[in-house]
Design a protein around this motif. Structure first.
Motif, PDB file in Angstrom:
ATOM      1  N   THR A  81       0.686  -1.120   0.078  1.00 55.73           N
ATOM      2  CA  THR A  81      -0.276  -0.114  -0.248  1.00 55.73           C
ATOM      3  C   THR A  81       0.810   1.132   0.327  1.00 55.73           C
ATOM      4  O   THR A  81       0.768   2.417  -1.156  1.00 55.73           O
ATOM      5  CB  THR A  81      -0.862  -0.027   1.064  1.00 55.73           C
ATOM      6  OG1 THR A  81      -1.648  -0.875   1.281  1.00 55.73           O
ATOM      7  CG2 THR A  81      -1.857   1.477   1.240  1.00 55.73           C
ATOM      8  N   ARG A  82       2.033   1.227   0.847  1.00 58.93           N
ATOM      9  CA  ARG A  82       2.890   2.436   1.010  1.00 58.93           C
ATOM     10  C   ARG A  82       3.857   2.853  -0.093  1.00 58.93           C
ATOM     11  O   ARG A  82       3.606   4.153  -0.141  1.00 58.93           O
ATOM     12  CB  ARG A  82       3.616   2.219   2.008  1.00 58.93           C
ATOM     13  CG  ARG A  82       3.420   2.884   3.490  1.00 58.93           C
ATOM     14  CD  ARG A  82       4.053   2.603   4.174  1.00 58.93           C
ATOM     15  NE  ARG A  82       4.759   1.199   4.844  1.00 58.93           N
ATOM     16  CZ  ARG A  82       5.647   0.867   6.186  1.00 58.93           C
ATOM     17  NH1 ARG A  82       5.749   1.328   7.033  1.00 58.93           N
ATOM     18  NH2 ARG A  82       5.651  -0.378   5.985  1.00 58.93           N
ATOM     19  N   SER A  83       3.725   1.667  -1.062  1.00 58.75           N
ATOM     20  CA  SER A  83       4.834   1.566  -2.342  1.00 58.75           C
ATOM     21  C   SER A  83       3.567   2.246  -3.504  1.00 58.75           C
ATOM     22  O   SER A  83       4.094   2.627  -4.403  1.00 58.75           O
ATOM     23  CB  SER A  83       5.844   0.314  -2.521  1.00 58.75           C
ATOM     24  OG  SER A  83       4.224  -0.759  -2.642  1.00 58.75           O
ATOM     25  N   GLN A  84       2.085   1.889  -3.244  1.00 54.24           N
ATOM     26  CA  GLN A  84       1.123   2.150  -4.637  1.00 54.24           C
ATOM     27  C   GLN A  84       1.050   3.871  -4.311  1.00 54.24           C
ATOM     28  O   GLN A  84       1.314   4.197  -4.638  1.00 54.24           O
ATOM     29  CB  GLN A  84       0.223   1.790  -4.443  1.00 54.24           C
ATOM     30  CG  GLN A  84      -0.610   1.995  -5.557  1.00 54.24           C
ATOM     31  CD  GLN A  84      -0.577   1.571  -6.468  1.00 54.24           C
ATOM     32  OE1 GLN A  84       0.245   0.329  -7.172  1.00 54.24           O
ATOM     33  NE2 GLN A  84      -0.079   2.376  -7.391  1.00 54.24           N
ATOM     34  N   ASP A  88       2.131   6.390  -6.685  1.00 54.47           N
ATOM     35  CA  ASP A  88       1.040   7.795  -7.033  1.00 54.47           C
ATOM     36  C   ASP A  88       1.387   9.122  -6.783  1.00 54.47           C
ATOM     37  O   ASP A  88       1.237  10.064  -7.844  1.00 54.47           O
ATOM     38  CB  ASP A  88      -0.460   7.246  -6.667  1.00 54.47           C
ATOM     39  CG  ASP A  88      -1.150   6.166  -7.226  1.00 54.47           C
ATOM     40  OD1 ASP A  88      -0.063   5.706  -8.264  1.00 54.47           O
ATOM     41  OD2 ASP A  88      -1.519   5.399  -5.889  1.00 54.47           O
ATOM     42  N   SER A  89       2.491   8.789  -5.553  1.00 55.46           N
ATOM     43  CA  SER A  89       2.926  10.503  -5.449  1.00 55.46           C
ATOM     44  C   SER A  89       3.468  10.876  -6.556  1.00 55.46           C
ATOM     45  O   SER A  89       3.622  12.159  -6.797  1.00 55.46           O
ATOM     46  CB  SER A  89       3.272  10.995  -3.858  1.00 55.46           C
ATOM     47  OG  SER A  89       4.185  12.148  -3.694  1.00 55.46           O
ATOM     48  N   ILE A  90       4.609  10.308  -7.170  1.00 55.28           N
ATOM     49  CA  ILE A  90       5.571  10.324  -8.082  1.00 55.28           C
ATOM     50  C   ILE A  90       4.880  11.146  -9.609  1.00 55.28           C
ATOM     51  O   ILE A  90       5.366  11.523  -9.811  1.00 55.28           O
ATOM     52  CB  ILE A  90       6.963   8.972  -8.194  1.00 55.28           C
ATOM     53  CG1 ILE A  90       7.483   8.691  -6.599  1.00 55.28           C
ATOM     54  CG2 ILE A  90       7.698   9.086  -9.022  1.00 55.28           C
ATOM     55  CD1 ILE A  90       7.881   7.590  -6.911  1.00 55.28           C
ATOM     56  N   LYS A  91       3.603   9.682  -9.334  1.00 54.69           N
ATOM     57  CA  LYS A  91       2.769  10.187 -11.132  1.00 54.69           C
ATOM     58  C   LYS A  91       2.737  10.778 -11.112  1.00 54.69           C
ATOM     59  O   LYS A  91       2.512  12.047 -11.875  1.00 54.69           O
ATOM     60  CB  LYS A  91       2.436   8.656 -11.423  1.00 54.69           C
ATOM     61  CG  LYS A  91       2.640   7.778 -11.592  1.00 54.69           C
ATOM     62  CD  LYS A  91       1.504   6.681 -11.798  1.00 54.69           C
ATOM     63  CE  LYS A  91       1.863   5.618 -12.358  1.00 54.69           C
ATOM     64  NZ  LYS A  91       0.823   4.404 -11.860  1.00 54.69           N
ATOM     65  N   SER A  95       3.296  14.559 -13.610  1.00 56.65           N
ATOM     66  CA  SER A  95       2.957  15.404 -14.010  1.00 56.65           C
ATOM     67  C   SER A  95       2.871  16.994 -13.819  1.00 56.65           C
ATOM     68  O   SER A  95       2.764  17.162 -14.919  1.00 56.65           O
ATOM     69  CB  SER A  95       1.072  14.807 -14.182  1.00 56.65           C
ATOM     70  OG  SER A  95       0.438  14.870 -14.888  1.00 56.65           O
ATOM     71  N   GLN A  96       2.720  16.872 -12.765  1.00 56.58           N
ATOM     72  CA  GLN A  96       2.675  18.471 -12.285  1.00 56.58           C
ATOM     73  C   GLN A  96       3.860  19.046 -13.123  1.00 56.58           C
ATOM     74  O   GLN A  96       3.715  20.466 -13.545  1.00 56.58           O
ATOM     75  CB  GLN A  96       3.339  18.270 -10.841  1.00 56.58           C
ATOM     76  CG  GLN A  96       3.492  20.464 -11.022  1.00 56.58           C
ATOM     77  CD  GLN A  96       1.701  20.940 -11.039  1.00 56.58           C
ATOM     78  OE1 GLN A  96       0.246  20.212 -11.089  1.00 56.58           O
ATOM     79  NE2 GLN A  96       1.607  22.787 -11.547  1.00 56.58           N
TER      80      GLN A  96
END
Length: 153
Positions: A81-84, A88-91, A95-96
């Motif tokens: 869960t933490r790695s996902q 997601d945070s990196i994505k 994107s930003q």
């Protein structure tokens, strides 16, 4: 009294048995094949303990084993869960960053490239003959240089 799923858990649990009762040989543990009563008999015979005592110790050890296994499984779930979440945070940050870079490139194009392009187009419209003559001269110069360099060999 046997333990639930003992035979199915035997491959993982026998290492714990081998650590607690270190006089047991690996071959003996392999040959037990998850037979709970056979394991009690083997430990009782080797260590001279009563079967009821051995059975109680096995119950405690097995409960600890299952608890540890569950905690490890939960740890893997938490890690997943933490790695996902991290992915997601990196994505989101990527994107930003991409949006910011695109906005900055558009701003640079609007502020620098587009005005220079318009000025060039305006100059060509006002001075078409000198522009064509200049382009012709540059082409002649480059062609002459290429000709001189190719004749040097």
């Amino acid at each position: 009294m046997s333990l639930p799923r003992f035979e199915h858990e035997w491959d993982g649990f026998k290492g714990h048995v081998a650590v607690k009762w270190d006089q047991l040989k690996d071959e003996e543990l392999i040959n037990i094949k998850g037979n709970f009563s056979g394991l009690i008999d083997l430990i009782s015979e080797r260590y001279g303990e009563q079967k009821a005592v051995v059975e109680s110790k096995l119950h405690d050890l097995y409960a600890t084993y299952l608890e540890t296994k569950e905690r490890i499984a939960q740890g893997f779930d938490d890690l997943n869960t933490r790695s996902q979440d991290f992915a997601d945070s990196i994505k989101a940050k990527a994107s930003q960053f991409q949006r910011n870079a695109r906005e900055q490139m558009n701003r640079l194009r609007e502020e620098n490239i587009d005005p220079a392009l318009r000025k060039s187009e305006d100059y060509i419209k006002i001075h078409p003959f000198s522009t064509v003559l200049g382009a012709f001269g540059v082409g002649l110069l480059i062609g002459g240089l290429i000709g001189l360099l190719s004749n040097r060999d």
